[in-house]
Motif scaffolding. Structure first.
Motif, mmCIF file in Angstrom:
data_model
loop_
_atom_site.group_PDB
_atom_site.id
_atom_site.type_symbol
_atom_site.label_atom_id
_atom_site.label_comp_id
_atom_site.label_asym_id
_atom_site.label_seq_id
_atom_site.Cartn_x
_atom_site.Cartn_y
_atom_site.Cartn_z
ATOM 1 N N MET A 125 -6.995 2.851 -0.970
ATOM 2 C CA MET A 125 -7.497 1.909 -1.547
ATOM 3 C C MET A 125 -6.765 0.659 -1.798
ATOM 4 S SD MET A 125 -8.918 4.268 -4.745
ATOM 5 C CE MET A 125 -9.756 3.017 -5.634
ATOM 6 N N ALA A 126 -5.578 0.600 -1.833
ATOM 7 C CA ALA A 126 -4.738 -0.460 -1.817
ATOM 8 C C ALA A 126 -4.723 -1.238 -0.453
ATOM 9 C CB ALA A 126 -3.379 -0.132 -2.258
ATOM 10 N N LEU B 10 -8.248 -2.810 0.079
ATOM 11 C CA LEU B 10 -8.451 -4.033 -0.954
ATOM 12 C C LEU B 10 -7.599 -5.125 -0.322
ATOM 13 C CD1 LEU B 10 -9.882 -4.926 -3.594
ATOM 14 C CD2 LEU B 10 -7.726 -4.335 -4.843
ATOM 15 N N SER C 229 0.827 -1.368 0.080
ATOM 16 C CA SER C 229 0.128 -0.066 0.122
ATOM 17 C C SER C 229 0.827 1.307 0.016
ATOM 18 C CB SER C 229 -1.024 -0.039 1.240
ATOM 19 O OG SER C 229 -1.765 -1.138 1.250
ATOM 20 N N ALA D 129 -9.144 -6.785 2.760
ATOM 21 C CA ALA D 129 -10.347 -7.419 2.355
ATOM 22 C C ALA D 129 -10.077 -9.006 1.651
ATOM 23 C CB ALA D 129 -11.397 -6.714 1.533
ATOM 24 N N LEU D 130 -9.068 -8.916 1.087
ATOM 25 C CA LEU D 130 -8.769 -10.177 0.092
ATOM 26 C C LEU D 130 -7.959 -11.197 0.561
ATOM 27 C CD1 LEU D 130 -8.596 -8.508 -3.476
ATOM 28 C CD2 LEU D 130 -10.415 -9.687 -2.459
#
Length: 449
Positions: free
Chosen positions: A414-415, A418, A380, A421-422
């Motif tokens: 955003m990174a 994401l 990130s 979450a993943l």
């Protein structure tokens, strides 16, 4: 970070409140004025139109700052939050203005602000995507993205022939040393007002050296009334779409700034608090357009002031809003602040922004020590710095891609969201209680006693 000298609901003595409010004003005023000046230059506005745009920006920023700090019903986060015109909207603003004029910018901003207003109702859900690791990344990226700005100030402005001039760096270093000394060894008001003292002493030295240009003061009108709908409004569909993208980016950046502000003030930022803050940003931008001001958003640099000085009182920053309103009504006051040489601001800014980085590092230190967390942090921050340090990376991309990913803060946030979450083993954020917010003036008085 300094220990919190004044908490969110504290009310410092009146003279100290004024000094501390001026401190926030000095940190924000240059950025607030810069946006309308850039727009005016790009659109080739005449002098009266430029003055009207600048005055409106100051007035709009001041009014929304007061509302954000004090709160009006469900509007306003009620934290020490300075609002100002945002560079996030400059790219979209220029593209709209070239075709539809300032009226198109203001109308598009007003209509597209519905994106931010609607988004505010989803903030309790969005808050769940910001555990310690993600929040730490965003806070650190705010500081890392702002630090090059302070470096450019210290070096006398990017692109100028005098960039990196030894005398400019010496002035910046002198102010930086003053701020460090006041914070480390000062007591009471000296420590709390370290930034304003450093800037004032650095400014005085520059005046004695004869390097301060007072032309903006001589040229500025003493008094100017606000001019609602001075440019008119129009609502081009293409302009609304461009501004809507900018507002989506602003939601991400503002969320990160609020989280950083929570760290600086020692307040847990709940989803409901984020909703009130984002709602104020959206409604404030729509209202600002009515008085001919570009959109406003939360100023991250003032989080550095809170972090460095330990002054978290929202009442101090509400007074900053009053000073911004006065600067809009009396342009000569704003012009006087503009005469502060950039290296002076650079020395103080470097300290402020570096303190935000330190706050982010401390947050990351509290996150789980695992390979998963390391991946989130490394990727990130790496992606965010790629855009921050090499903005031309996106030069060949379509306009809407540059609009969304042009900010290192947005890319880093955003990174992090994401990846969090993943990747397997998602970090769980402890449940935060909603921090108490006074419902009326009497409650404010009781809570501050």
């Amino acid at each position: 970070m300094n220990a919190v000298l004044y908490r969110v609901e504290d009310r410092p003595p009146a003279p100290m409140t004024l000094i501390l409010a001026v401190q926030h004003l000095l940190a924000a005023l240059g950025g607030i004025i810069a946006v309308p000046l850039v727009l005016a230059s790009a659109l080739h506005l005449d002098s009266p139109s430029t003055i009207a745009l600048v005055n409106a920006a100051l007035l709009g920023s001041g009014i929304v700052t007061i509302i954000q700090c004090k709160g009006v019903g469900p509007i306003g986060i009620r934290l020490p939050c300075v609002m100002g015109t945002s560079f996030t909207f400059v790219g979209a603003g220029i593209s709209v203005g070239m075709e539809h004029g300032v009226a198109g910018i203001l109308g598009s901003s007003m209509a597209a602000s519905l994106i931010m207003i609607a988004g505010s109702f989803f903030m309790p859900t969005i808050r769940k995507f910001f555990p310690h690791t993600v929040t730490g990344v965003v806070v650190a990226m705010i500081g890392l993205s702002l630090t090059p700005v302070a470096v450019d100030w210290a070096a006398q402005g990017m692109g100028g022939q005098a960039y990196g001039d030894l005398s400019s760096l010496a002035v910046a270093g002198f102010v930086l040393a003053l701020v460090i000394a006041f914070v480390q060894w000062g007591r009471g008001i000296v420590s709390a007002s370290a930034i304003v003292l450093g800037i004032l002493i650095g400014y005085a030295v520059c005046v004695l050296l004869g390097v301060v240009d007072f032309a903006p003061v001589r040229q500025a009108p003493v008094f100017a009334l606000p001019k609602p709908l001075f440019f008119g409004v129009s609502f081009p569909v293409s302009g609304i779409a461009a501004m809507a993208l900018a507002y989506l980016v602003t939601i991400v950046e503002t969320t990160g700034t609020f989280m950083a502000l929570g760290v600086a003030t020692g307040v847990d930022i709940s989803g409901k608090a984020l909703s009130r803050g984002i709602l104020c940003d959206g409604i404030g931008s729509a209202a600002a357009a009515l008085i001919s001001s570009p959109p406003v958003s939360t100023f991250a640099q003032n989080v550095g002031v809170v972090t460095l000085t330990g002054v978290a009182s929202r009442h101090v920053v509400a007074l900053t809003g009053v000073l911004l309103v006065l600067a809009g009504l009396f342009p000569v006051l704003g012009a006087l602040v503009v005469t502060i040489p950039q290296p002076v601001l650079g020395g103080a800014g470097l300290m402020m922004f570096a303190m935000i980085i330190a706050a982010g590092v401390r947050m990351l230190g509290k996150a789980a020590d695992s390979r998963r967390s390391s991946l989130i942090v490394a990727v990130s921050i790496g992606c965010g710095l790629a855009v921050t340090m090499r903005p031309n990376l996106l030069a060949q991309m379509p306009d809407f891609i540059r609009e969304i990913f042009g900010s290192g803060i947005t890319v880093g946030a955003m990174a992090a969201v994401l990846l969090n979450a993943l990747l397997p083993g998602q970090e769980r954020e402890p449940v935060h209680e909603e921090f108490p917010v006074p419902e009326n003036a009497e409650a404010v008085e009781r809570s501050s006693c």
